[in-house]
Design an enzyme around this catalytic site. Structure first.
Site, mmCIF file in Angstrom:
data_model
loop_
_atom_site.group_PDB
_atom_site.id
_atom_site.type_symbol
_atom_site.label_atom_id
_atom_site.label_comp_id
_atom_site.label_asym_id
_atom_site.label_seq_id
_atom_site.Cartn_x
_atom_site.Cartn_y
_atom_site.Cartn_z
ATOM 1 N N TYR A 1 50.792 92.851 71.066
ATOM 2 C CA TYR A 1 49.893 92.778 72.103
ATOM 3 C C TYR A 1 49.266 91.431 71.903
ATOM 4 C CZ TYR A 1 45.782 94.292 69.560
ATOM 5 O OH TYR A 1 44.736 94.339 68.736
ATOM 6 N N ARG B 1 55.115 97.076 74.502
ATOM 7 C CA ARG B 1 55.074 98.279 73.572
ATOM 8 C C ARG B 1 55.863 99.474 74.242
ATOM 9 N NH1 ARG B 1 48.791 99.982 73.727
ATOM 10 N NH2 ARG B 1 49.493 100.983 71.930
ATOM 11 N N LYS C 1 29.679 105.534 73.294
ATOM 12 C CA LYS C 1 29.257 104.144 73.181
ATOM 13 C C LYS C 1 29.247 103.443 74.446
ATOM 14 C CE LYS C 1 33.112 104.858 70.794
ATOM 15 N NZ LYS C 1 34.638 104.626 70.516
ATOM 16 N N ALA D 1 26.901 97.050 74.682
ATOM 17 C CA ALA D 1 25.375 96.401 74.415
ATOM 18 C C ALA D 1 24.356 97.252 74.623
ATOM 19 C CB ALA D 1 25.245 95.117 74.903
ATOM 20 N N ASP E 1 36.348 101.028 67.615
ATOM 21 C CA ASP E 1 37.180 101.399 66.506
ATOM 22 C C ASP E 1 36.336 101.036 65.192
ATOM 23 O OD1 ASP E 1 39.077 101.470 68.324
ATOM 24 O OD2 ASP E 1 39.940 99.832 67.935
HETATM 25 O O1 LIG Z 1 45.276 98.731 73.343
HETATM 26 C C1 LIG Z 1 45.489 99.136 72.171
HETATM 27 O O2 LIG Z 1 46.445 100.011 72.044
HETATM 28 C C2 LIG Z 1 44.982 98.671 70.803
HETATM 29 O O3 LIG Z 1 45.191 99.274 69.919
HETATM 30 C C3 LIG Z 1 44.649 97.405 70.983
HETATM 31 C C4 LIG Z 1 43.208 97.035 70.335
HETATM 32 O O4 LIG Z 1 43.252 96.855 68.959
HETATM 33 C C5 LIG Z 1 42.469 98.227 70.778
HETATM 34 O O5 LIG Z 1 42.633 98.460 71.900
HETATM 35 C C6 LIG Z 1 40.926 98.185 70.215
HETATM 36 O O6 LIG Z 1 40.340 99.502 70.773
#
Ligand SMILES: O=C(O)C(=O)C[C@H](O)[C@H](O)CO
Length: 304
Positions: free
Chosen positions: A89, A104, A226, A229, A259
């Site tokens: 990505y 992907r 979450k 901000a 994450d």
């Molecule tokens: O979107 C995804 O599958 C990813 O893992 C990319 C980024 O690292 C992720 O989205 C961040 O949360």
């Protein structure tokens, strides 16, 4: 028996971050790996951290294994799918937020949950099992069921199950399937860590409290909502706390913010912190991560 072992399940991709003047930095990332990374950096050495996915037999898959091992993340349960490669990505910044473009569709990770015995072996003895909506999105329907079955078995043996719905509409065949599968995954989980602004359009939640209520109705014990901000809501059946991140953080790339928040929160909870203390730690770590490019920041930058 459930022990001090954190097992995260999902997809690690090749990540291209930066992009100014078409110059990119190659890294390795993926939401569940990102959380494993921050768990490894923040948990005590008495915990093992393992990643479960599938990779190929190509040079980038070999490099991902070496990268994880070099950073203390166990790879022994990662399957190898001949002829498949890792997904990839690119991150770009637009209108104040990060956006992802994926390659992907045929990644090795899509086949990670074909073998129930391999799943059971990976989850045996886990104290915490972690997975996400992205983990579910990339699997075929039967493989989703197989993975959920293995997680239920691990939970019955004492694992605490943590799920981040991590909504990515582009990865799903329809909003209806997405909503149904995310709800099913939450139903087998003890802790759910959603992002309110992602969930509101799918589930119609009008507030962070409504997001938490929806998961409590499914039987979840702890919901950490979450909201970028804005204040996060940390809700257990006994208490609800709202805590805002400290203002003034410099945002270079918000990739991995949620994450890393999850990793910091869960590692603090595993070490005995209260929900409030864990949320403070989580905001602090996420505040550091958004100041750097890419999802994974050098663990040395996370020290208090
Ligand atoms: O979107 C995804 O599958 C990813 O893992 C990319 C980024 O690292 C992720 O989205 C961040 O949360």
């Amino acid at each position: 028996m459930a022990g001090k072992r954190f097992v995260s399940i999902g997809e690690c991709m090749i990540e291209m971050s930066g992009g100014e003047d078409r110059q990119y930095r190659l890294g390795y990332a993926g939401d569940t790996l990102n959380t494993a990374w921050y768990m490894r950096a923040l948990l005590g050495a008495d915990w093992d951290v393992d990643y479960f996915t599938a990779l190929g037999a190509d040079r980038y898959s070999a490099d991902i294994r070496a990268f994880l091992e070099a950073h203390g993340i166990g790879t022994r349960f990662i399957g190898t799918i001949e002829g498949r490669r890792p997904g990839l990505y690119l991150i770009h910044q637009e209108k104040g937020d990060r956006h992802f473009t994926y390659w992907r569709d045929t990644s090795a990770a899509r086949l990670m949950a074909e073998d129930r015995q391999a799943l059971d072996a990976a989850l045996e003895g886990a104290g915490i099992v972690y997975f996400s909506g992205i983990t579910m999105a990339i699997l075929q329907p039967r493989a989703r069921g197989r993975l959920l079955g293995a997680i239920v078995t691990a939970r019955d043996k004492g694992a605490r199950v943590v799920f981040d719905p991590n909504v990515r509409p582009a990865l799903w065949s329809s909003p209806r399937v997405m909503g149904a599968v995310l709800t099913a995954a939450a139903t087998i989980s003890d802790v759910v860590m959603p992002t309110h602004s992602d969930e509101a359009p799918i589930f119609g939640d009008k507030s962070v409290d409504e997001t938490a209520d929806r998961y409590f109705e499914l039987g979840v014990e702890e919901v950490v909502v979450k909201d970028g901000a804005k204040p996060a809501l940390i809700a257990t059946r006994a208490e609800r706390i709202e805590l805002a991140p400290k203002p003034g953080a410099k945002v270079v790339d918000a990739t991995g913010a949620g994450d890393s928040f999850n990793g910091a929160y869960l590692s603090a909870r595993a070490a005995g912190a209260s929900p409030m203390e864990a949320a403070e730690a989580a905001h602090r770590i996420a505040g550091i991560v958004i100041g750097e490019r890419g999802a994974l920041v050098d663990p040395a930058l996370l020290k208090a």
